[in-house]
Design an enzyme around this catalytic site. Structure first.
Site, PDB file in Angstrom:
ATOM      1  N   HIS A 148       0.832  -1.215   0.000  1.00 24.62           N
ATOM      2  CA  HIS A 148       0.000   0.000   0.000  1.00 24.62           C
ATOM      3  C   HIS A 148       0.865   1.264   0.000  1.00 24.62           C
ATOM      4  O   HIS A 148       2.053   1.219   0.301  1.00 24.62           O
ATOM      5  CB  HIS A 148      -0.912   0.029   1.232  1.00 24.62           C
ATOM      6  CG  HIS A 148      -2.068  -0.919   1.142  1.00 24.62           C
ATOM      7  ND1 HIS A 148      -1.971  -2.240   1.503  1.00 24.62           N
ATOM      8  CD2 HIS A 148      -3.359  -0.730   0.728  1.00 24.62           C
ATOM      9  CE1 HIS A 148      -3.143  -2.834   1.323  1.00 24.62           C
ATOM     10  NE2 HIS A 148      -3.995  -1.954   0.845  1.00 24.62           N
ATOM     11  N   LYS A 152      -0.613   4.814   4.604  1.00 20.91           N
ATOM     12  CA  LYS A 152      -1.487   3.871   5.321  1.00 20.91           C
ATOM     13  C   LYS A 152      -0.983   3.652   6.741  1.00 20.91           C
ATOM     14  O   LYS A 152       0.207   3.448   6.962  1.00 20.91           O
ATOM     15  CB  LYS A 152      -1.564   2.539   4.562  1.00 20.91           C
ATOM     16  CG  LYS A 152      -2.544   1.557   5.207  1.00 20.91           C
ATOM     17  CD  LYS A 152      -2.940   0.446   4.266  1.00 20.91           C
ATOM     18  CE  LYS A 152      -3.870  -0.565   4.938  1.00 20.91           C
ATOM     19  NZ  LYS A 152      -5.130   0.056   5.422  1.00 20.91           N
TER      20      LYS A 152
HETATM   21  N1  LIG Z   1     -12.848  -0.992   2.948  1.00 22.45           N
HETATM   22  C1  LIG Z   1     -12.202  -0.484   1.883  1.00 22.45           C
HETATM   23  O1  LIG Z   1     -12.491  -0.827   0.716  1.00 22.45           O
HETATM   24  C2  LIG Z   1     -11.152   0.540   2.100  1.00 22.45           C
HETATM   25  C3  LIG Z   1     -10.819   0.885   3.371  1.00 22.45           C
HETATM   26  N2  LIG Z   1      -9.924   1.886   3.599  1.00 22.45           N
HETATM   27  C4  LIG Z   1      -9.732   2.272   4.984  1.00 22.45           C
HETATM   28  O2  LIG Z   1     -10.358   3.543   5.176  1.00 22.45           O
HETATM   29  C5  LIG Z   1      -9.678   4.252   6.205  1.00 22.45           C
HETATM   30  C6  LIG Z   1      -9.316   5.635   5.705  1.00 22.45           C
HETATM   31  O3  LIG Z   1      -8.394   5.524   4.652  1.00 22.45           O
HETATM   32  P1  LIG Z   1      -7.893   6.830   3.860  1.00 22.45           P
HETATM   33  O4  LIG Z   1      -9.049   7.570   3.327  1.00 22.45           O
HETATM   34  O5  LIG Z   1      -6.824   6.386   2.945  1.00 22.45           O
HETATM   35  O6  LIG Z   1      -7.224   7.633   5.059  1.00 22.45           O
HETATM   36  P2  LIG Z   1      -6.913   9.211   5.150  1.00 22.45           P
HETATM   37  O7  LIG Z   1      -5.872   9.345   6.202  1.00 22.45           O
HETATM   38  O8  LIG Z   1      -6.681   9.799   3.809  1.00 22.45           O
HETATM   39  O9  LIG Z   1      -8.289   9.830   5.672  1.00 22.45           O
HETATM   40  C7  LIG Z   1      -8.754   9.523   6.953  1.00 22.45           C
HETATM   41  C8  LIG Z   1      -9.892  10.456   7.260  1.00 22.45           C
HETATM   42  O10 LIG Z   1     -10.376  10.134   8.557  1.00 22.45           O
HETATM   43  C9  LIG Z   1     -10.185  11.248   9.418  1.00 22.45           C
HETATM   44  N3  LIG Z   1      -9.715  10.774  10.721  1.00 22.45           N
HETATM   45  C10 LIG Z   1      -8.640  10.012  10.952  1.00 22.45           C
HETATM   46  N4  LIG Z   1      -8.515   9.794  12.273  1.00 22.45           N
HETATM   47  C11 LIG Z   1      -9.532  10.435  12.857  1.00 22.45           C
HETATM   48  C12 LIG Z   1      -9.937  10.602  14.206  1.00 22.45           C
HETATM   49  N5  LIG Z   1      -9.258  10.034  15.222  1.00 22.45           N
HETATM   50  N6  LIG Z   1     -11.037  11.345  14.466  1.00 22.45           N
HETATM   51  C13 LIG Z   1     -11.728  11.899  13.443  1.00 22.45           C
HETATM   52  N7  LIG Z   1     -11.388  11.797  12.149  1.00 22.45           N
HETATM   53  C14 LIG Z   1     -10.295  11.067  11.871  1.00 22.45           C
HETATM   54  C15 LIG Z   1      -9.169  12.151   8.769  1.00 22.45           C
HETATM   55  O11 LIG Z   1      -9.398  13.489   9.187  1.00 22.45           O
HETATM   56  P3  LIG Z   1      -8.282  14.628   8.976  1.00 22.45           P
HETATM   57  O12 LIG Z   1      -8.461  15.119   7.561  1.00 22.45           O
HETATM   58  O13 LIG Z   1      -8.633  15.644   9.990  1.00 22.45           O
HETATM   59  O14 LIG Z   1      -6.960  13.976   9.220  1.00 22.45           O
HETATM   60  C16 LIG Z   1      -9.491  11.916   7.289  1.00 22.45           C
HETATM   61  O15 LIG Z   1     -10.585  12.678   6.882  1.00 22.45           O
HETATM   62  C17 LIG Z   1      -8.485   3.380   6.603  1.00 22.45           C
HETATM   63  O16 LIG Z   1      -8.834   2.614   7.742  1.00 22.45           O
HETATM   64  C18 LIG Z   1      -8.303   2.463   5.401  1.00 22.45           C
HETATM   65  O17 LIG Z   1      -7.685   1.250   5.702  1.00 22.45           O
HETATM   66  C19 LIG Z   1      -9.304   2.547   2.581  1.00 22.45           C
HETATM   67  C20 LIG Z   1      -9.568   2.203   1.282  1.00 22.45           C
HETATM   68  C21 LIG Z   1     -10.523   1.163   0.941  1.00 22.45           C
HETATM   69  O1  LIG Z   2      -5.746   2.055   3.421  1.00 20.55           O
HETATM   70  C1  LIG Z   2      -5.965   1.724   2.235  1.00 20.55           C
HETATM   71  O2  LIG Z   2      -5.590   2.402   1.284  1.00 20.55           O
HETATM   72  C2  LIG Z   2      -6.711   0.475   1.991  1.00 20.55           C
HETATM   73  N1  LIG Z   2      -7.210  -0.134   3.024  1.00 20.55           N
HETATM   74  C3  LIG Z   2      -8.002  -1.304   3.009  1.00 20.55           C
HETATM   75  C4  LIG Z   2      -7.330  -2.396   3.817  1.00 20.55           C
HETATM   76  O3  LIG Z   2      -6.751  -2.100   4.875  1.00 20.55           O
HETATM   77  O4  LIG Z   2      -7.406  -3.557   3.414  1.00 20.55           O
HETATM   78  C5  LIG Z   2      -8.442  -1.710   1.631  1.00 20.55           C
HETATM   79  C6  LIG Z   2      -7.492  -1.388   0.516  1.00 20.55           C
HETATM   80  O5  LIG Z   2      -6.500  -2.348   0.479  1.00 20.55           O
HETATM   81  C7  LIG Z   2      -6.926   0.024   0.607  1.00 20.55           C
END
Ligand SMILES: NC(=O)C1=CN([C@@H]2O[C@H](COP(=O)(O)OP(=O)(O)OC[C@H]3O[C@@H](n4cnc5c(N)ncnc54)[C@H](OP(=O)(O)O)[C@@H]3O)[C@@H](O)[C@H]2O)C=CC1
Ligand SMILES: O=C(O)C1=N[C@H](C(=O)O)C[C@H](O)C1
Length: 267
Positions: A148, A152
């Site tokens: 990744h 991440k």
């Molecule tokens: N299920 C799926 O298909 C996928 C899952 N994911 C998961 O989604 C999650 C987010 O990924 P991603 O978008 O890349 O991460 P980012 O770091 O880009 O975004 C995270 C977001 O959550 C907010 N955030 C983080 N921590 C907190 C907190 N403690 N309190 C409030 N808001 C918070 C951040 O706010 P701020 O802007 O203020 O930092 C930001 O808006 C991860 O757990 C990732 O593994 C990701 C891709 C696909």
């Molecule tokens: O954090 C990411 O970017 C992603 N998170 C998910 C995971 O933890 O499996 C899904 C995807 O792989 C992208």
């Protein structure tokens, strides 16, 4: 048109979800919040509010479902706010510990809750293929590598943990997850090797390697855009509205299944 609220609206996935929704005719984002906001911030024309105001804003809004991609603690807070108000929740966030998992389970007693570690349909297919392949060559060693982007936080990825659960569900002799290797550490029969790489802006790759009997089989999924996750999460949101309270996962959406209390995806 399903009315959606988005948490983590300023994050990589939150932005992608809002952009994907903007291009679809079956969903509309009516509320977006983020932990950090600046005056007048917006994503694809949707105003982004302070996440601390979520409970009040959700109560005032006509949102029918929440889509959350944030962090484990905040996600559990947001889902509990949904449970208070009877709003279904789609959770894509990964990295929950046992406390966070229990909080989601409690919330799912009063609302429909769909959690998936990966909303790519190809990953659902990969997981099925892995279960079949592992069962077909039950003597082979299994190693999993996920790769990744360098932003991440959680490792191994939620998807990797789901795949490990899948492997263990068909190979009860494999019960030792070995994270990396160093020094004098010969491989044991009960091991599944787990390797997490972080580099650049790689969207997400998962590879399962099966080896034995002078042959190697690899099964790989590579996401080429976050759009695939966003579309899957929005499909899940549309599917979830109107369901009974309980736990669902993305396999239910793909199957069009109506049963509740899917096998827990705690990742
Ligand atoms: N299920 C799926 O298909 C996928 C899952 N994911 C998961 O989604 C999650 C987010 O990924 P991603 O978008 O890349 O991460 P980012 O770091 O880009 O975004 C995270 C977001 O959550 C907010 N955030 C983080 N921590 C907190 C907190 N403690 N309190 C409030 N808001 C918070 C951040 O706010 P701020 O802007 O203020 O930092 C930001 O808006 C991860 O757990 C990732 O593994 C990701 C891709 C696909
Ligand atoms: O954090 C990411 O970017 C992603 N998170 C998910 C995971 O933890 O499996 C899904 C995807 O792989 C992208």
């Amino acid at each position: 048109m399903v009315r959606v609220a988005v948490t983590g609206a300023g994050g990589r996935m939150g932005r992608e979800v809002i952009a994907a929704a903007d291009a679809r005719e079956d969903v509309s984002v009516v509320l977006a919040v983020n932990r950090t906001t600046v005056e007048g911030s917006e994503v694809a024309g949707v105003p982004v509010h302070d996440a601390e105001e979520l409970p009040a804003l959700l109560a005032e809004s006509d949102a029918e479902v929440l889509v959350d991609f944030t962090g484990p603690d905040s996600s559990a807070d947001y889902v509990e706010a949904c449970a208070e108000l009877g709003v279904p929740a789609v959770v894509g966030t990964t990295g929950f510990d046992s406390t966070g998992t229990a909080r989601l389970a409690d919330a799912s007693e009063s609302i429909p809750l769909l959690k998936a570690s990966n909303f790519a349909r190809g990953v659902a297919a990969l997981r099925q293929a892995v279960r079949e392949a592992v069962a077909a060559v039950p003597e082979y060693d299994v190693e999993l590598t996920e790769t990744h982007h360098n932003g991440k936080r959680d490792a191994p990825s939620g998807t990797a943990k789901s795949i490990l659960d899948d492997v263990e569900s068909v190979r009860d002799d494999l019960d030792e997850r070995t994270h990396g290797r160093e020094g004098d550490q010969p491989r044991r029969r009960s091991e599944i090797g787990v390797h997490a790489r972080r580099a650049g802006d790689i969207t997400g790759e998962h590879e399962v390697l099966l080896a034995g009997n002078h042959e190697v089989l690899t099964l790989t999924h590579r996401a080429e855009s976050r759009g695939v996750f966003a579309e899957g999460a929005l499909d899940a949101a549309v599917w979830l509205v109107g369901r009974d309270a309980g736990r669902y996962d993305f396999f239910d959406v793909i199957r069009g299944d109506d049963t509740t209390d899917s096998e827990e995806d705690t990742r």
